[in-house]
Design a protein around this motif. Structure first.
Motif, PDB file in Angstrom:
ATOM      1  N   ALA A 118       0.830  -1.207   0.000  1.00 24.44           N
ATOM      2  CA  ALA A 118       0.000   0.000   0.000  1.00 24.44           C
ATOM      3  C   ALA A 118       0.862   1.255   0.000  1.00 24.44           C
ATOM      4  CB  ALA A 118      -0.934  -0.004   1.209  1.00 24.44           C
ATOM      5  N   VAL A 119       1.929   1.255   0.781  1.00 24.08           N
ATOM      6  CA  VAL A 119       2.831   2.412   0.830  1.00 24.08           C
ATOM      7  C   VAL A 119       3.530   2.592  -0.513  1.00 24.08           C
ATOM      8  CG1 VAL A 119       4.921   3.352   1.900  1.00 24.08           C
ATOM      9  CG2 VAL A 119       3.166   2.294   3.323  1.00 24.08           C
ATOM     10  N   LEU A 120       4.007   1.509  -1.094  1.00 27.20           N
ATOM     11  CA  LEU A 120       4.692   1.603  -2.381  1.00 27.20           C
ATOM     12  C   LEU A 120       3.750   2.091  -3.482  1.00 27.20           C
ATOM     13  CD1 LEU A 120       6.871  -1.630  -2.235  1.00 27.20           C
ATOM     14  CD2 LEU A 120       7.659   0.732  -2.046  1.00 27.20           C
ATOM     15  N   LEU A 121       2.509   1.640  -3.466  1.00 28.46           N
ATOM     16  CA  LEU A 121       1.536   2.101  -4.460  1.00 28.46           C
ATOM     17  C   LEU A 121       1.198   3.576  -4.279  1.00 28.46           C
ATOM     18  CD1 LEU A 121      -0.886  -0.944  -4.709  1.00 28.46           C
ATOM     19  CD2 LEU A 121       0.615  -0.048  -6.502  1.00 28.46           C
ATOM     20  N   ALA A 122       1.117   4.015  -3.042  1.00 24.88           N
ATOM     21  CA  ALA A 122       0.785   5.415  -2.762  1.00 24.88           C
ATOM     22  C   ALA A 122       1.950   6.356  -3.061  1.00 24.88           C
ATOM     23  CB  ALA A 122       0.355   5.567  -1.301  1.00 24.88           C
ATOM     24  N   HIS A 123       3.152   5.811  -3.098  1.00 27.93           N
ATOM     25  CA  HIS A 123       4.358   6.631  -3.310  1.00 27.93           C
ATOM     26  C   HIS A 123       5.214   6.024  -4.418  1.00 27.93           C
ATOM     27  CE1 HIS A 123       3.521   9.021   0.238  1.00 27.93           C
ATOM     28  NE2 HIS A 123       3.204   7.896   0.830  1.00 27.93           N
ATOM     29  N   GLN A 124       4.630   5.874  -5.585  1.00 23.25           N
ATOM     30  CA  GLN A 124       5.321   5.231  -6.703  1.00 23.25           C
ATOM     31  C   GLN A 124       6.548   5.999  -7.173  1.00 23.25           C
ATOM     32  OE1 GLN A 124       2.646   3.990  -9.819  1.00 23.25           O
ATOM     33  NE2 GLN A 124       1.150   3.257  -8.337  1.00 23.25           N
ATOM     34  N   GLU A 125       6.628   7.266  -6.827  1.00 27.46           N
ATOM     35  CA  GLU A 125       7.782   8.069  -7.236  1.00 27.46           C
ATOM     36  C   GLU A 125       9.020   7.793  -6.382  1.00 27.46           C
ATOM     37  OE1 GLU A 125       5.826  10.419  -3.949  1.00 27.46           O
ATOM     38  OE2 GLU A 125       5.161   9.098  -5.550  1.00 27.46           O
ATOM     39  N   LEU A 126       8.841   7.056  -5.293  1.00 26.49           N
ATOM     40  CA  LEU A 126       9.948   6.766  -4.380  1.00 26.49           C
ATOM     41  C   LEU A 126      10.359   5.309  -4.458  1.00 26.49           C
ATOM     42  CD1 LEU A 126       8.664   8.753  -1.281  1.00 26.49           C
ATOM     43  CD2 LEU A 126      10.415   9.464  -2.909  1.00 26.49           C
ATOM     44  N   LYS A 127      11.585   5.046  -4.078  1.00 22.62           N
ATOM     45  CA  LYS A 127      12.093   3.674  -4.014  1.00 22.62           C
ATOM     46  C   LYS A 127      11.764   3.069  -2.652  1.00 22.62           C
ATOM     47  CE  LYS A 127      16.194   4.835  -6.690  1.00 22.62           C
ATOM     48  NZ  LYS A 127      17.657   4.862  -6.629  1.00 22.62           N
ATOM     49  N   PHE A 128      11.769   1.752  -2.610  1.00 23.16           N
ATOM     50  CA  PHE A 128      11.553   1.029  -1.356  1.00 23.16           C
ATOM     51  C   PHE A 128      12.497   1.542  -0.272  1.00 23.16           C
ATOM     52  CE2 PHE A 128      12.590  -2.322   1.615  1.00 23.16           C
ATOM     53  CZ  PHE A 128      11.350  -2.824   1.972  1.00 23.16           C
ATOM     54  N   GLU A 129      13.767   1.706  -0.632  1.00 20.68           N
ATOM     55  CA  GLU A 129      14.791   2.129   0.326  1.00 20.68           C
ATOM     56  C   GLU A 129      14.548   3.532   0.864  1.00 20.68           C
ATOM     57  OE1 GLU A 129      15.552   1.103  -2.867  1.00 20.68           O
ATOM     58  OE2 GLU A 129      16.067  -0.963  -2.360  1.00 20.68           O
ATOM     59  N   ASP A 130      13.803   4.361   0.117  1.00 17.75           N
ATOM     60  CA  ASP A 130      13.473   5.701   0.578  1.00 17.75           C
ATOM     61  C   ASP A 130      12.364   5.672   1.635  1.00 17.75           C
ATOM     62  OD1 ASP A 130      15.284   6.807  -1.249  1.00 17.75           O
ATOM     63  OD2 ASP A 130      13.740   6.952  -2.798  1.00 17.75           O
TER      64      ASP A 130
END
Length: 70
Positions: free
Chosen positions: A40-52
């Motif tokens: 859910a976090v990755l989908l909401a923040h697709q402009e960021l990398k997992f590591e961010d």
């Protein structure tokens, strides 16, 4: 998330589509984020990398079959 104006657990939860309780417990280190939360976090923040978004910690896992019999 603070940079996006998401300064409360409730606003973060609403933004990513999970419960406030979940966000609060994860931020308070009471529980580890699960697969659905991470997705859910990755989908909401697709402009960021997992590591961010997440810190990865190495933990030592013990194998219960390696224990000696008493």
């Amino acid at each position: 998330m603070n940079a996006k104006g998401l300064t409360t657990s409730a606003s973060r939860a609403d933004h990513i589509g999970v419960s406030r309780w979940t966000v609060s417990r994860i931020e308070g280190d009471e529980i580890a984020p699960g697969e659905r939360f991470i997705a859910a976090v990755l989908l909401a923040h697709q402009e960021l990398k997992f590591e961010d978004l997440f810190e990865v910690e190495e933990v030592e896992v013990t194998d219960p079959t390696d224990q000696e019999d008493d």
